[in-house]
Motif scaffolding. Structure first.
Motif, PDB file in Angstrom:
ATOM      1  N   LYS A   7       0.856  -1.185   0.000  1.00 12.65           N
ATOM      2  CA  LYS A   7       0.000   0.000   0.000  1.00 12.65           C
ATOM      3  C   LYS A   7       0.893   1.236   0.000  1.00 12.65           C
ATOM      4  O   LYS A   7       2.041   1.185   0.436  1.00 12.65           O
ATOM      5  CB  LYS A   7      -0.867   0.042   1.261  1.00 12.65           C
ATOM      6  CG  LYS A   7      -1.800  -1.137   1.449  1.00 12.65           C
ATOM      7  CD  LYS A   7      -3.010  -1.020   0.585  1.00 12.65           C
ATOM      8  CE  LYS A   7      -3.982  -2.163   0.869  1.00 12.65           C
ATOM      9  NZ  LYS A   7      -4.863  -2.436  -0.243  1.00 12.65           N
ATOM     10  N   THR A   8       0.329   2.332  -0.438  1.00 14.99           N
ATOM     11  CA  THR A   8       1.016   3.615  -0.242  1.00 14.99           C
ATOM     12  C   THR A   8       0.285   4.345   0.873  1.00 14.99           C
ATOM     13  O   THR A   8      -0.915   4.605   0.782  1.00 14.99           O
ATOM     14  CB  THR A   8       1.023   4.448  -1.535  1.00 14.99           C
ATOM     15  OG1 THR A   8       1.712   3.700  -2.529  1.00 14.99           O
ATOM     16  CG2 THR A   8       1.733   5.770  -1.324  1.00 14.99           C
ATOM     17  N   ILE A   9       1.010   4.608   1.942  1.00 14.30           N
ATOM     18  CA  ILE A   9       0.424   5.178   3.159  1.00 14.30           C
ATOM     19  C   ILE A   9       0.963   6.587   3.365  1.00 14.30           C
ATOM     20  O   ILE A   9       2.188   6.785   3.386  1.00 14.30           O
ATOM     21  CB  ILE A   9       0.790   4.307   4.389  1.00 14.30           C
ATOM     22  CG1 ILE A   9       0.368   2.855   4.157  1.00 14.30           C
ATOM     23  CG2 ILE A   9       0.151   4.871   5.655  1.00 14.30           C
ATOM     24  CD1 ILE A   9       0.888   1.880   5.221  1.00 14.30           C
ATOM     25  N   ALA A  10       0.065   7.555   3.513  1.00 11.96           N
ATOM     26  CA  ALA A  10       0.486   8.935   3.803  1.00 11.96           C
ATOM     27  C   ALA A  10       0.429   9.163   5.308  1.00 11.96           C
ATOM     28  O   ALA A  10      -0.554   8.814   5.969  1.00 11.96           O
ATOM     29  CB  ALA A  10      -0.418   9.921   3.072  1.00 11.96           C
ATOM     30  N   LEU A  11       1.495   9.726   5.853  1.00  9.30           N
ATOM     31  CA  LEU A  11       1.607   9.993   7.286  1.00  9.30           C
ATOM     32  C   LEU A  11       1.740  11.497   7.506  1.00  9.30           C
ATOM     33  O   LEU A  11       2.654  12.133   6.951  1.00  9.30           O
ATOM     34  CB  LEU A  11       2.846   9.273   7.846  1.00  9.30           C
ATOM     35  CG  LEU A  11       2.837   7.751   7.693  1.00  9.30           C
ATOM     36  CD1 LEU A  11       4.251   7.196   7.769  1.00  9.30           C
ATOM     37  CD2 LEU A  11       1.960   7.112   8.758  1.00  9.30           C
ATOM     38  N   VAL A  12       0.843  12.043   8.302  1.00  8.42           N
ATOM     39  CA  VAL A  12       0.814  13.497   8.516  1.00  8.42           C
ATOM     40  C   VAL A  12       0.469  13.762   9.979  1.00  8.42           C
ATOM     41  O   VAL A  12      -0.426  13.118  10.533  1.00  8.42           O
ATOM     42  CB  VAL A  12      -0.276  14.159   7.620  1.00  8.42           C
ATOM     43  CG1 VAL A  12      -0.288  15.673   7.799  1.00  8.42           C
ATOM     44  CG2 VAL A  12      -0.101  13.785   6.152  1.00  8.42           C
ATOM     45  N   ALA A  13       1.172  14.697  10.598  1.00  7.88           N
ATOM     46  CA  ALA A  13       0.806  15.071  11.977  1.00  7.88           C
ATOM     47  C   ALA A  13       1.084  16.552  12.204  1.00  7.88           C
ATOM     48  O   ALA A  13       2.099  17.091  11.724  1.00  7.88           O
ATOM     49  CB  ALA A  13       1.596  14.251  12.987  1.00  7.88           C
ATOM     50  N   HIS A  14       0.198  17.195  12.899  1.00 11.80           N
ATOM     51  CA  HIS A  14       0.450  18.566  13.337  1.00 11.80           C
ATOM     52  C   HIS A  14       1.482  18.543  14.462  1.00 11.80           C
ATOM     53  O   HIS A  14       1.702  17.495  15.108  1.00 11.80           O
ATOM     54  CB  HIS A  14      -0.860  19.241  13.765  1.00 11.80           C
ATOM     55  CG  HIS A  14      -1.728  19.559  12.584  1.00 11.80           C
ATOM     56  ND1 HIS A  14      -3.100  19.594  12.633  1.00 11.80           N
ATOM     57  CD2 HIS A  14      -1.387  19.853  11.290  1.00 11.80           C
ATOM     58  CE1 HIS A  14      -3.563  19.888  11.427  1.00 11.80           C
ATOM     59  NE2 HIS A  14      -2.554  20.050  10.609  1.00 11.80           N
ATOM     60  N   ASP A  15       2.089  19.703  14.710  1.00 11.20           N
ATOM     61  CA  ASP A  15       3.237  19.739  15.637  1.00 11.20           C
ATOM     62  C   ASP A  15       2.927  19.117  16.994  1.00 11.20           C
ATOM     63  O   ASP A  15       3.722  18.340  17.510  1.00 11.20           O
ATOM     64  CB  ASP A  15       3.728  21.182  15.814  1.00 11.20           C
ATOM     65  CG  ASP A  15       4.429  21.681  14.553  1.00 11.20           C
ATOM     66  OD1 ASP A  15       4.695  20.849  13.650  1.00 11.20           O
ATOM     67  OD2 ASP A  15       4.697  22.889  14.461  1.00 11.20           O
ATOM     68  N   ASN A  16       1.774  19.437  17.578  1.00 11.73           N
ATOM     69  CA  ASN A  16       1.440  18.911  18.904  1.00 11.73           C
ATOM     70  C   ASN A  16       1.170  17.415  18.916  1.00 11.73           C
ATOM     71  O   ASN A  16       1.008  16.830  19.982  1.00 11.73           O
ATOM     72  CB  ASN A  16       0.197  19.620  19.472  1.00 11.73           C
ATOM     73  CG  ASN A  16       0.516  21.036  19.870  1.00 11.73           C
ATOM     74  OD1 ASN A  16       1.669  21.363  20.120  1.00 11.73           O
ATOM     75  ND2 ASN A  16      -0.504  21.895  19.929  1.00 11.73           N
ATOM     76  N   CYS A  38       4.700   8.011   2.487  1.00 11.11           N
ATOM     77  CA  CYS A  38       4.917   9.400   2.105  1.00 11.11           C
ATOM     78  C   CYS A  38       4.317  10.265   3.201  1.00 11.11           C
ATOM     79  O   CYS A  38       3.620   9.763   4.096  1.00 11.11           O
ATOM     80  CB  CYS A  38       4.290   9.708   0.742  1.00 11.11           C
ATOM     81  SG  CYS A  38       2.499   9.528   0.693  1.00 11.11           S
ATOM     82  N   GLY A  39       4.592  11.553   3.157  1.00 11.37           N
ATOM     83  CA  GLY A  39       4.038  12.420   4.196  1.00 11.37           C
ATOM     84  C   GLY A  39       4.362  13.872   3.937  1.00 11.37           C
ATOM     85  O   GLY A  39       5.147  14.193   3.030  1.00 11.37           O
ATOM     86  N   THR A  40       3.778  14.734   4.738  1.00 11.78           N
ATOM     87  CA  THR A  40       4.104  16.155   4.629  1.00 11.78           C
ATOM     88  C   THR A  40       5.536  16.376   5.127  1.00 11.78           C
ATOM     89  O   THR A  40       6.088  15.556   5.874  1.00 11.78           O
ATOM     90  CB  THR A  40       3.107  16.999   5.444  1.00 11.78           C
ATOM     91  OG1 THR A  40       2.899  16.379   6.713  1.00 11.78           O
ATOM     92  CG2 THR A  40       1.779  17.134   4.721  1.00 11.78           C
ATOM     93  N   GLY A  41       6.111  17.506   4.732  1.00 10.31           N
ATOM     94  CA  GLY A  41       7.541  17.749   4.892  1.00 10.31           C
ATOM     95  C   GLY A  41       8.119  17.517   6.276  1.00 10.31           C
ATOM     96  O   GLY A  41       9.032  16.687   6.450  1.00 10.31           O
ATOM     97  N   THR A  42       7.611  18.252   7.267  1.00  9.30           N
ATOM     98  CA  THR A  42       8.229  18.165   8.588  1.00  9.30           C
ATOM     99  C   THR A  42       7.958  16.801   9.220  1.00  9.30           C
ATOM    100  O   THR A  42       8.842  16.203   9.838  1.00  9.30           O
ATOM    101  CB  THR A  42       7.719  19.297   9.501  1.00  9.30           C
ATOM    102  OG1 THR A  42       7.707  20.506   8.736  1.00  9.30           O
ATOM    103  CG2 THR A  42       8.602  19.497  10.696  1.00  9.30           C
ATOM    104  N   THR A  43       6.759  16.297   9.057  1.00 10.73           N
ATOM    105  CA  THR A  43       6.418  14.968   9.584  1.00 10.73           C
ATOM    106  C   THR A  43       7.354  13.914   8.992  1.00 10.73           C
ATOM    107  O   THR A  43       7.925  13.096   9.723  1.00 10.73           O
ATOM    108  CB  THR A  43       4.954  14.604   9.242  1.00 10.73           C
ATOM    109  OG1 THR A  43       4.094  15.612   9.760  1.00 10.73           O
ATOM    110  CG2 THR A  43       4.559  13.259   9.813  1.00 10.73           C
TER     111      THR A  43
END
Ligand SMILES: O=C(CO)COP(=O)(O)O
Length: 140
Positions: A7-16, A38-43
């Motif tokens: 699968k292609t899994i996107a991982l994203v989290a806000h700072d907190n 894959c994920g957003t930059g900082t995550t």
């Protein structure tokens, strides 16, 4: 030999919530590393540095990363979204976050927004089966 479909899994989290996602990711590393991530930059930076995973990094969320991931979902290039968003802090890019969640519903991909749901998903048979997606566009 049994070989689960990747699968292609996107991982994203806000700072907190990055700490929570990091600890979930470490616990499930043995499963996650069998898939494309894959994920957003900082995550992505935090997870690859601290958990040692290979993750394709999109832009940081406030700089358009949520929208890039949304576009990839619309192109059927992402199968699942783990998005630990912050329920207690206003985000400058709230419209982008709403767009990402909207497109995830529209394209019928599973979304987990907390540890319990993420655990449920990662241990489900969705991970090694082809699931037909509901074609919502047919109803539009
Ligand atoms: O803001 C985000 C999602 O809305 C996450 O972005 P970062 O991973 O770049 O912090």
């Amino acid at each position: 030999m049994f070989s689960p479909k990747k699968k292609t899994i996107a991982l994203v989290a806000h700072d907190n919530r990055k700490k929570e996602l990091l600890s979930w990711t470490k616990e499930n590393k043995h499963i996650l590393e069998q898939h494309h991530l894959c994920g957003t930059g900082t995550t992505s930076g935090v997870l690859s540095r601290e958990a040692g995973l290979t993750i394709q990094a999109y832009k940081s969320g406030p700089l358009g990363g949520d929208l890039e991931i949304g576009a990839a979902i619309a192109d059927s290039r992402i199968d699942m979204l783990i998005f630990f968003w912050d329920p207690l802090t206003a985000q400058p890019h709230d419209p982008d976050i709403r767009a990402l969640l909207r497109i995830s519903v529209l394209y019928d991909i599973p979304v987990a927004m907390n540890t319990t749901a993420a655990n449920y998903l990662i241990h489900s048979d969705y991970m090694d089966k082809e699931y037909p997606r509901q074609d919502m566009q047919a109803d539009l």
